[in-house]
Design an enzyme around this catalytic site. Structure first.
Site, short mmCIF file in Angstrom:
data_model
loop_
_atom_site.label_atom_id
_atom_site.label_comp_id
_atom_site.label_asym_id
_atom_site.label_seq_id
_atom_site.Cartn_x
_atom_site.Cartn_y
_atom_site.Cartn_z
N GLY D 300 0.40 -1.53 0.01
CA GLY D 300 -0.54 -0.14 -0.08
C GLY D 300 0.56 1.04 0.01
O GLY D 300 0.18 2.16 0.42
N LYS D 301 1.60 1.10 -0.65
CA LYS D 301 3.26 2.41 -0.43
C LYS D 301 2.86 3.21 -1.41
O LYS D 301 2.90 4.02 -2.06
CB LYS D 301 4.51 2.21 0.21
CG LYS D 301 4.26 1.58 1.72
CD LYS D 301 5.46 0.56 1.53
CE LYS D 301 6.12 -0.15 2.88
NZ LYS D 301 6.61 -0.57 3.24
N VAL D 302 3.13 2.22 -3.03
CA VAL D 302 3.18 3.33 -4.06
C VAL D 302 1.89 2.44 -5.28
O VAL D 302 2.37 1.38 -5.46
CB VAL D 302 4.82 2.53 -4.78
CG1 VAL D 302 4.97 2.88 -5.91
CG2 VAL D 302 6.05 3.18 -3.84
#
Lengths: 364, 364, 364, 364
Positions: D300-302
């Site tokens: 869920g970061k990039v």
């Protein structure tokens, strides 16, 4: 630096029979990264050996024999874990045949890797492979032995497979000076060896000398198309195949391509059912050596059900994977293909390849 | 995925004539790491071009032509920046000759690299090289063209150089369908091209088909020893040489080895005076592709005064190094070697290699 | 994809006590390339353990614990083969402490590596590390546990070492849910663990939550300078040191730097006497992770008599090197440093670091 | 070797303003492999600059400044192409600030890379970074300058960002001895710089000296949790973000993690909308540095719409990508974020972070 000091410690070849790595490899199966991949590759190789329809092709690229892996591959041939070999020339001629002639590879002092001593090494007639040394004078004898073998052959085009068989016969006749030799074991077990770029090694030097001496007279030539034709015939006769590839390069490409070549010759054959590659080549430069086995499946060459790449330098991964399959022991009930017999002209001058029943191949 | 959508964006080849990278490369000279190495490599290549005694050998491994570098190398041949080419077969046949027949390479959608669509690609007859696509049906026409060329040749052993020259003649006769072709430019500029593992590509498929059809009749064969002999002769006639190597593999080994081969034939020649290699291969697995040029000097193959390895994927480093030398312009006063003329039999059936004065080579 | 199916196969940690790899590693000693290097690294580690003056610092970078190496390092701590740990935060908090809380890592299906399923994984709250899966919901509990630990501490600057000791105390108090835990074993064996970039992991999430809640009130902070000061003090108190580095990054740099830091504090200490690094990082980009240990010696950080880099992914090389030293058994007569006692304030509020006799350290 | 000879050729920093690489990069867009990826990365960076909602975070790992890339990044800050920097300490302190104090990096002779001269270099007080040299005596002055700055600060925990701002103020006050400095430009343009492992560099030496002198008295400490909290606040205030990552390591992890950290603090923020990474790290060892940006999306970061990894050593890819965006010129109409103002306490002692309207951020 004195030459004698530099070549006093020989490379020793790893002996898979002495190390039961089965529990070790099994303990890697539920780890991650290279360990897990290595365990899966070992499992796939073991499955190949258990699949009695499968012909197993071993592909060798990189300086593997000088690195101490000769005995692993010789053992695998002896134990019917390999039915054909496709290799770079250096492994087969400069390294394996070279040792069979009685010469050796030596553990070089660590500082040689710096590259700062290479001029000195050249003066001493010592060739360096990263951390390993070879006596160039010995290598010249190896070159010249190839020339002699060529001189004695009937002048015509040969596949590298045919020529390497002559090298095996030479060892059989003159005596193999080492307990383990891929060329010699392959000769005795009817395992064909192909070097699709056969001039790219000590063999090239010997053959150039041969051709130079012959001048305009008839001479031995090495027909690389014949190599490809022969290996394709094996695939056509034995449709279920598996590849164990160490490194990439020409051997990988050559062995993968036979699926397409069979199709070009009008026979639909299945893709290689099993495929393993051990390599540190990067995938991102688009070169074949590092290209994934999935990519090969887009070309119709390799099936993807049983394929595994292992990201490891070969001296670590080869002893573990081959050792695993050796000690699992399924080779004991496997019949070697003895593919050389399939390719070799019979006494009456006919190739029996096309006609011979496959049973003959299975039960030589 | 529809096939038409996947092959609508062609790979476009980089044009060094359009980008004056001289200031850019010069600005890299006092940086560090790859930038500095790249600038030094460009300087060495420029020095090779200025050294009028030097014959320049370009070695190609990896999927370079499909990646958009075809025009760079074709231009370099046109501009007399290259005197001989040693390559893997794929670059020359499957990619360059293939495009010369009117076929193309295509920019594949990014997600294809995942390997998850390779089965679909196979159904569509699309072959994948990392991020690039080829129509397999086109490739089969290329294979078959090779077969036709073989069928029309006098049956005997050929060096790959001779066969590739026939491919150039084919393009000359039938028309080259693309503005830039390495095979065609080499043909027209008497630049010999060697593929020491010539069966390891589309040429292999065509030649296998040829040999299969011929059966026991006389046939064309590819003599890889002859390749080695020919390239060695060039070294003997033109002792000062430089190598520009893109990737490693067989071409690197083959071209380096001719120094030793000359010695085996009784003529001491100097090591390659200049050597550049662009590669991402790692040195630590001991394989030749990543082995340092210093290591090669221990074998007596490469001098170490002007050698440089550049750690870069080729699509970045090749445009910059070749572009630098192109725009420096020293090729304008250089005379190409036209080495093919040196190797080709004269009308009277003699090889003029040994007798012809070197001047002839210099001023064709 | 169903979440339950994806996380049913746990990663299993390699157990060095079960595999006597001594003969295997010894057989690699006279091979070449990575095998020879690995054997030499194992020998150097064994020598460290036998050198009773030597304090052994283990540096960890990369996703090692999730990959199945936790038990190797926990065992090494138990067996007094390690006196201090310097690590990236993820190994210690997100992976080791996480498992100690009762959570696990899972073997992901092979196709996940393609990257084509990452959006689905995100929906399922599954985090991917190459071929391995973690339940994000579990990870949030881990983050929150860190927050709780911080909430209960006296608000002041802590070294990461102090904070991690509190994590060990937490496990001691609440019960460690797994048989092997680096954090817990280190706590019980007075082995300090340093994470110089401590916020760069699950600990960061917990600490940010803590600081956010505290607002302008006094709060726990993590003083990375104190970490450096503490590790430097250990070097000053125990001048003979050895490094076993898995991967590079911050831990490598941090641990190497303490030699210079001691000098800055006015005490000349010897360079690290022993140094091993297992890595696949390339040397040619100039970054620290791949930089040679010789390069470190130009900085005065590492002696070059006993240094060895091993080019291998850690899951292959770590079990073999640690297993070798474990089964050689010299740790049995070694006394652990119990360095945590050296660093911890005594009851009277004094640091006994500077005053305490070294004997005290040796015989806790 | 004489010291004076070894440090006479300074590293020269690449000047993107002098080389219009737009046509060059555009010509790479329809090539393959790294060239195509590089062109796409340049396009994505250009898109970030055009997206006026986007805050741009530059992440730096590896020895980039010593390699000649300082001016690229300083220019990018000046031209409002970067809003925050997350870096390893060495780039910021040992290399950029070091040069701002008037010291330099030097082009080392090629043979130093062999590692055979490192003992001599140590005697000469010369530190080596692959092919580049630093005067250790100068570096000690840099360390000591950090100590002085720490001595003058109010003793309390600081984020590295706060401390680096003091370093900028020091340069403003004392004079920056070089035309280009990341620290100084960042100071003057209110661009915050974070070094999450701040002790892992020259700053560590200075801070250890500071803390050592202070003994039990109040001292400056570096709170890495505060760093994380601050960067997370920026993400919360400016939800649309893009990452340009050179190398991997702690900066990559740290900057990616702030998406999750915001969520932990109770605010759902979008993933990083844009992400570029230039690296040669391999994906197959599972370590973060080489992990794909797709993998980061499972966490869920990039986001994966505009993400691109470029497989290249930084000295080649950074000049081309930054040069492309510079000469495209969209930065001319972009307003810098001046994020330092958002983080810094106002005169009245309040942090205006939470309250200040975003407009204030956009138009400082």
């Amino acid at each position: 630096m004195r030459k004698a000091d530099l070549i006093k410690t020989p490379v020793e070849h790893f002996d898979i029979t002495q190390h039961n790595v089965v529990p070790l490899v099994e303990a890697m199966r539920q780890m991650a990264f290279s360990a897990r991949d290595l365990a899966r590759a070992a499992d796939i190789y073991d499955r190949m050996v258990q699949d009695h329809d499968c012909g197993i092709i071993l592909c060798l690229a990189g300086s593997l024999i000088s690195a101490g892996l000769k005995k692993v591959f010789a053992e695998a041939i002896r134990c019917r874990m390999v039915d054909a070999v496709v290799s770079t020339g250096a492994n087969i001629v400069d390294q394996d045949f070279f040792e069979a002639l009685g010469f050796g590879h030596y553990v070089g002092p660590e500082e040689l890797r710096s590259g700062m001593f290479d001029a000195e090494l050249r003066e001493l007639h010592l060739d360096r492979i990263y951390d390993t040394l070879i006596d160039e004078d010995d290598l010249r004898i190896c070159d010249d032995t190839i020339r002699q073998i060529a001189d004695e052959l009937e002048p015509r085009p040969y596949s590298s497979r045919e020529f390497i068989k002559s090298m095996g016969a030479y060892l059989e006749r003159k005596g193999c000076k080492t307990a383990d030799s891929i060329v010699w074991e392959a000769y005795r077990n009817d395992v064909p060896i192909f070097c699709p770029a056969f001039s790219d090694c000590s063999a090239g030097f010997g053959l150039v000398a041969h051709q130079h001496e012959r001048g305009e007279r008839a001479k031995v030539s090495i027909d690389s198309a014949k190599d490809f034709y022969e290996l394709t015939q094996l695939k056509m006769r034995n449709p279920t195949t598996g590849l164990f590839m160490v490194g990439g390069g020409v051997p990988k490409n050559f062995a993968q391509d036979i699926v397409v070549a069979a199709e070009v010759l009008g026979q639909d054959v299945p893709m290689h059912k099993y495929a393993i590659q051990i390599t540190v080549a990067d995938v991102r430069d688009g070169a074949l050596s590092g290209s994934t086995l999935k990519e090969a499946s887009s070309w119709g060459k390799v099936d993807t059900t049983f394929e595994q790449m292992v990201y490891s330098e070969a001296t670590l991964a080869v002893p573990l994977t081959f050792g695993f399959v050796y000690h699992r022991g399924h080779w004991k009930t496997r019949t070697g293909r003895r593919w050389s017999q399939l390719l070799e002209p019979l006494a009456d001058g006919q190739t029996r390849g096309a006609e011979a029943p496959l049973e003959l191949v299975k039960n030589p």
